[in-house]
Motif scaffolding. Structure first.
Motif, PDB file in Angstrom:
ATOM      1  N   LEU A   1       0.833  -1.203   0.000  1.00 29.78           N
ATOM      2  CA  LEU A   1       0.000   0.000   0.000  1.00 29.78           C
ATOM      3  C   LEU A   1       0.862   1.245   0.000  1.00 29.78           C
ATOM      4  O   LEU A   1       1.976   1.243   0.509  1.00 29.78           O
ATOM      5  CB  LEU A   1      -0.923  -0.008   1.225  1.00 29.78           C
ATOM      6  CG  LEU A   1      -1.948  -1.137   1.283  1.00 29.78           C
ATOM      7  CD1 LEU A   1      -2.624  -1.156   2.640  1.00 29.78           C
ATOM      8  CD2 LEU A   1      -2.977  -0.997   0.184  1.00 29.78           C
TER       9      LEU A   1
ATOM     10  N   PRO B   1      -3.793   4.860   2.239  1.00 31.22           N
ATOM     11  CA  PRO B   1      -4.047   3.491   2.698  1.00 31.22           C
ATOM     12  C   PRO B   1      -2.945   2.961   3.620  1.00 31.22           C
ATOM     13  O   PRO B   1      -3.226   2.264   4.593  1.00 31.22           O
ATOM     14  CB  PRO B   1      -4.133   2.683   1.406  1.00 31.22           C
ATOM     15  CG  PRO B   1      -4.591   3.660   0.389  1.00 31.22           C
ATOM     16  CD  PRO B   1      -3.916   4.949   0.775  1.00 31.22           C
TER      17      PRO B   1
ATOM     18  N   VAL C   1     -11.810  -2.138   4.617  1.00 29.88           N
ATOM     19  CA  VAL C   1     -11.615  -1.204   3.506  1.00 29.88           C
ATOM     20  C   VAL C   1     -10.235  -1.416   2.889  1.00 29.88           C
ATOM     21  O   VAL C   1     -10.084  -1.469   1.657  1.00 29.88           O
ATOM     22  CB  VAL C   1     -11.798   0.256   3.982  1.00 29.88           C
ATOM     23  CG1 VAL C   1     -11.294   1.244   2.944  1.00 29.88           C
ATOM     24  CG2 VAL C   1     -13.256   0.517   4.319  1.00 29.88           C
ATOM     25  N   LEU C   2      -9.240  -1.571   3.736  1.00 31.69           N
ATOM     26  CA  LEU C   2      -7.878  -1.788   3.234  1.00 31.69           C
ATOM     27  C   LEU C   2      -7.761  -3.126   2.514  1.00 31.69           C
ATOM     28  O   LEU C   2      -7.069  -3.232   1.499  1.00 31.69           O
ATOM     29  CB  LEU C   2      -6.877  -1.695   4.366  1.00 31.69           C
ATOM     30  CG  LEU C   2      -6.707  -0.297   4.952  1.00 31.69           C
ATOM     31  CD1 LEU C   2      -5.894  -0.350   6.228  1.00 31.69           C
ATOM     32  CD2 LEU C   2      -6.086   0.628   3.938  1.00 31.69           C
TER      33      LEU C   2
ATOM     34  N   TYR D   1     -10.068  -4.593   0.858  1.00 28.24           N
ATOM     35  CA  TYR D   1     -10.729  -4.412  -0.429  1.00 28.24           C
ATOM     36  C   TYR D   1      -9.798  -3.730  -1.435  1.00 28.24           C
ATOM     37  O   TYR D   1      -9.832  -3.996  -2.623  1.00 28.24           O
ATOM     38  CB  TYR D   1     -12.011  -3.602  -0.244  1.00 28.24           C
ATOM     39  CG  TYR D   1     -12.773  -3.377  -1.510  1.00 28.24           C
ATOM     40  CD1 TYR D   1     -13.495  -4.410  -2.103  1.00 28.24           C
ATOM     41  CD2 TYR D   1     -12.759  -2.133  -2.133  1.00 28.24           C
ATOM     42  CE1 TYR D   1     -14.191  -4.209  -3.285  1.00 28.24           C
ATOM     43  CE2 TYR D   1     -13.447  -1.914  -3.308  1.00 28.24           C
ATOM     44  CZ  TYR D   1     -14.162  -2.962  -3.884  1.00 28.24           C
ATOM     45  OH  TYR D   1     -14.839  -2.764  -5.061  1.00 28.24           O
ATOM     46  N   GLN D   2      -8.929  -2.845  -0.944  1.00 28.12           N
ATOM     47  CA  GLN D   2      -8.003  -2.126  -1.826  1.00 28.12           C
ATOM     48  C   GLN D   2      -6.834  -2.973  -2.293  1.00 28.12           C
ATOM     49  O   GLN D   2      -6.158  -2.625  -3.244  1.00 28.12           O
ATOM     50  CB  GLN D   2      -7.482  -0.870  -1.125  1.00 28.12           C
ATOM     51  CG  GLN D   2      -8.552   0.163  -0.938  1.00 28.12           C
ATOM     52  CD  GLN D   2      -8.026   1.433  -0.319  1.00 28.12           C
ATOM     53  OE1 GLN D   2      -6.845   1.578  -0.067  1.00 28.12           O
ATOM     54  NE2 GLN D   2      -8.911   2.369  -0.065  1.00 28.12           N
TER      55      GLN D   2
END
Length: 95
Positions: A12, A16, A90-91, A93-94
């Motif tokens: 990341l 992020p 959320v992370l 998903y990224q």
């Protein structure tokens, strides 16, 4: 959680990555430390009470002394743990 953050750190960049650093810190400082500093001592005091030997008035007084502080810290822990979970999802998903 800390190991997962370490593994994801290299993958990341920017915001992020900062969130990946923030999530475990939020969990450790907001959930774990508040548990050990607030809830566990309150639980220990509660365990020392001789509930069977206490009258109704003493029980009510003990509960009024214990419950508001315990609930306050428990709600804080639940909110911070939930926020940490959302950040990590959320992370994830990224990635």
């Amino acid at each position: 959680m800390v190991a997962a953050a370490g593994l994801g750190f290299a993958q990341l960049q920017g915001t992020p990555r900062l969130l990946l650093i923030l999530a475990p810190l939020l969990y450790i400082l907001g959930v774990q430390i508040s548990t050990f500093a607030s809830n566990v001592p309150l639980n220990n005091k509660l365990q020392m009470l001789q509930v069977d030997a206490m009258g109704e008035t003493a029980l009510k007084s003990a509960r009024l002394h214990f419950e508001p502080r315990w609930n306050h810290w428990n709600v804080n822990r639940a909110l911070l743990a939930s926020l940490t979970s959302v950040l990590l999802m959320v992370l994830l998903y990224q990635l």
